[in-house]
Design a protein around this motif. Structure first.
Motif, PDB file in Angstrom:
ATOM      1  N   PHE A  69     -51.253 -42.815  54.717  1.00 13.30           N
ATOM      2  CA  PHE A  69     -51.742 -41.568  54.141  1.00 13.30           C
ATOM      3  C   PHE A  69     -53.263 -41.521  54.094  1.00 13.30           C
ATOM      4  CE2 PHE A  69     -47.421 -41.902  52.670  1.00 13.30           C
ATOM      5  CZ  PHE A  69     -46.949 -40.596  52.711  1.00 13.30           C
ATOM      6  N   ARG A  71     -57.118 -42.098  55.207  1.00 12.65           N
ATOM      7  CA  ARG A  71     -57.803 -42.145  56.493  1.00 12.65           C
ATOM      8  C   ARG A  71     -58.301 -43.546  56.804  1.00 12.65           C
ATOM      9  NH1 ARG A  71     -62.098 -37.646  55.403  1.00 12.65           N
ATOM     10  NH2 ARG A  71     -61.229 -37.653  53.311  1.00 12.65           N
ATOM     11  N   ASN A 177     -44.890 -33.571  53.594  1.00 16.25           N
ATOM     12  CA  ASN A 177     -45.916 -34.368  54.271  1.00 16.25           C
ATOM     13  C   ASN A 177     -46.188 -33.912  55.696  1.00 16.25           C
ATOM     14  OD1 ASN A 177     -44.579 -37.032  52.456  1.00 16.25           O
ATOM     15  ND2 ASN A 177     -46.687 -36.360  52.186  1.00 16.25           N
ATOM     16  N   GLN A 178     -46.133 -32.596  55.929  1.00 18.00           N
ATOM     17  CA  GLN A 178     -46.447 -32.004  57.236  1.00 18.00           C
ATOM     18  C   GLN A 178     -45.522 -32.499  58.350  1.00 18.00           C
ATOM     19  OE1 GLN A 178     -50.651 -33.070  57.624  1.00 18.00           O
ATOM     20  NE2 GLN A 178     -51.271 -31.116  56.744  1.00 18.00           N
ATOM     21  N   GLU A 202     -46.999 -28.937  51.750  1.00 20.46           N
ATOM     22  CA  GLU A 202     -47.285 -29.139  53.177  1.00 20.46           C
ATOM     23  C   GLU A 202     -46.013 -29.138  54.021  1.00 20.46           C
ATOM     24  OE1 GLU A 202     -50.219 -29.184  54.469  1.00 20.46           O
ATOM     25  OE2 GLU A 202     -51.610 -29.736  52.846  1.00 20.46           O
ATOM     26  N   ASP A 223     -51.726 -30.246  50.154  1.00 21.30           N
ATOM     27  CA  ASP A 223     -52.077 -31.608  49.735  1.00 21.30           C
ATOM     28  C   ASP A 223     -52.951 -32.233  50.809  1.00 21.30           C
ATOM     29  OD1 ASP A 223     -52.228 -34.287  49.087  1.00 21.30           O
ATOM     30  OD2 ASP A 223     -50.097 -34.564  48.735  1.00 21.30           O
ATOM     31  N   GLU A 224     -52.350 -32.614  51.934  1.00 23.33           N
ATOM     32  CA  GLU A 224     -53.122 -33.220  53.008  1.00 23.33           C
ATOM     33  C   GLU A 224     -54.250 -32.323  53.502  1.00 23.33           C
ATOM     34  OE1 GLU A 224     -49.141 -35.385  53.340  1.00 23.33           O
ATOM     35  OE2 GLU A 224     -49.849 -33.389  52.779  1.00 23.33           O
ATOM     36  N   GLN A 227     -57.615 -32.695  51.872  1.00 24.86           N
ATOM     37  CA  GLN A 227     -58.262 -34.000  52.003  1.00 24.86           C
ATOM     38  C   GLN A 227     -59.332 -33.996  53.093  1.00 24.86           C
ATOM     39  OE1 GLN A 227     -55.059 -36.839  52.575  1.00 24.86           O
ATOM     40  NE2 GLN A 227     -53.888 -35.883  50.932  1.00 24.86           N
ATOM     41  N   LEU A 248     -57.271 -40.007  47.901  1.00 24.56           N
ATOM     42  CA  LEU A 248     -57.308 -39.475  49.263  1.00 24.56           C
ATOM     43  C   LEU A 248     -58.398 -38.428  49.458  1.00 24.56           C
ATOM     44  CD1 LEU A 248     -53.461 -39.043  49.928  1.00 24.56           C
ATOM     45  CD2 LEU A 248     -54.888 -41.071  50.248  1.00 24.56           C
ATOM     46  N   CYS A 274     -51.255 -42.036  43.841  1.00 25.30           N
ATOM     47  CA  CYS A 274     -50.889 -42.611  45.143  1.00 25.30           C
ATOM     48  C   CYS A 274     -50.398 -44.052  44.975  1.00 25.30           C
ATOM     49  CB  CYS A 274     -52.084 -42.605  46.088  1.00 25.30           C
ATOM     50  SG  CYS A 274     -52.560 -40.995  46.685  1.00 25.30           S
TER      51      CYS A 274
END
Length: 335
Positions: A69, A71, A177-178, A202, A223-224, A227, A248, A274
């Motif tokens: 999750f 980067r 989570n996409q 997402e 969410d993502e 970021q 994140l 997280c």
């Protein structure tokens, strides 16, 4: 963690008036292996940064990149921290987990939290209960969170509908989570009761697909997306919430920008964890109380960790407690 010990820098590192005095590594076992969207997690690893204020009191910050999750990896975070110690990187150039760790210990927001009444994870009501993969809960809180987005959409539909029938009084936050295409997300939403769902985080692989799904009456959260340092988010129909995971997102100033976006557009701002240690979980509970007191935060990940750090999570601890002396010291300010 092996081979991360670092010799001291030539001069003290001071940030916002706080002096960094030590860096530690930790490795916490999980109560059971955790299946996440991007892989299987066996233990939780991270860094603790120890700062001293001008009065000699100590403040802890935690950097715990979440595999799959974040980067950056933990190794990336450690390398960046060393570069920051050597003045080769500025705070703005650090990866999100290190930015958050420094801010957790030293920011103006943290100073405000220290002046408020003590709030811990235990005192935050109705934290969204996390239902993990293949878990068969015997009871559920009034609000629960479920991961969806497997390769088998029919299996996700059947699992959610079974849980919804079993717990008809529970409201749901779903997190994809996409992982879905627009077609897959539409298939799921057309076969479940959307009235019991607060939002789906997402749902689609691309933001334009999520916007198209929301236009069909599906409540969504981001969410993502938030970021990214490059994102310029515009309000769209169907957006209900932003889910902010400081580990994140990074600097608390960026987190606060998203909180202000939510205030401006009357969205829910959800502070979320997280799988960090009890130190960060308690900090996020206080942050949620400060920034979004009417919202239910996503802080139910602590139950997955098999030990506490520095301070026990309750007055009657049942788990092992790793003291400062039991952590792996990797950097220390010279005396």
């Amino acid at each position: 963690m092996k081979n991360v010990r670092r010799t001291s820098t030539s001069s003290p590192v001071i940030h916002n008036g706080y002096r960094l005095v030590g860096v530690y590594c930790y490795d916490i076992p999980l109560t059971q292996p955790l299946q996440l969207a991007h892989g299987r997690l066996q233990q939780r690893q991270g860094l603790l940064l120890k700062f001293a204020d001008q009065s000699g009191f100590y403040h802890w910050g935690e950097a715990a990149p979440l595999p799959g999750f974040s980067r950056e990896t933990l190794t990336d975070a450690i390398d960046a921290l060393w570069s920051w110690l050597d003045r080769q990187l500025s705070f703005e150039q650090l990866p999100p987990s290190i930015q958050f760790a420094i801010d957790m210990a030293t920011s103006v927001v943290t100073e405000r939290l220290a002046k408020t009444a003590e709030v811990s994870t235990q005192s935050v009501p109705l934290a969204a209960q996390l239902v993990t993969a293949n878990e068969t809960p015997q009871q559920l809180a009034p609000l629960a969170k479920l991961k969806i987005g497997s390769a088998n959409v029919d299996a996700d539909i059947n699992r959610f509908n079974q849980l919804q029938r079993q717990f008809p009084a529970t409201r749901w936050r779903l997190d994809c989570n996409q992982q879905c295409s627009l077609q897959q997300a539409e298939q799921f939403c057309h076969n479940v009761d959307l009235s019991v769902i607060d939002f789906i985080e997402e749902p689609c692989s691309h933001l334009d697909e999520t916007v198209a799904l929301a236009a069909q009456g599906v409540p969504v959260a981001l969410d993502e997306t938030i970021q990214s340092n490059q994102v310029e988010l515009a309000m769209f129909s169907g957006l209900r919430a932003l889910v902010c995971k400081p580990t994140l997102v990074g600097a608390l100033t960026r987190c606060q920008q998203w909180q202000q976006f939510c205030q401006q557009h009357e969205l829910a701002f959800i502070v979320s964890a997280c799988f960090e240690s009890n130190l960060t979980n308690d900090y996020l509970a206080r942050l949620a109380k400060l920034w979004a007191p009417e919202q239910i935060p996503g802080l139910d990940t602590l139950k997955a960790l098999g030990a506490d750090l520095i301070h026990p999570r309750s007055a009657d601890p049942s788990l092992p407690l790793l003291s400062e002396a039991e952590l792996d010291l990797v950097w220390k300010l010279p005396s």
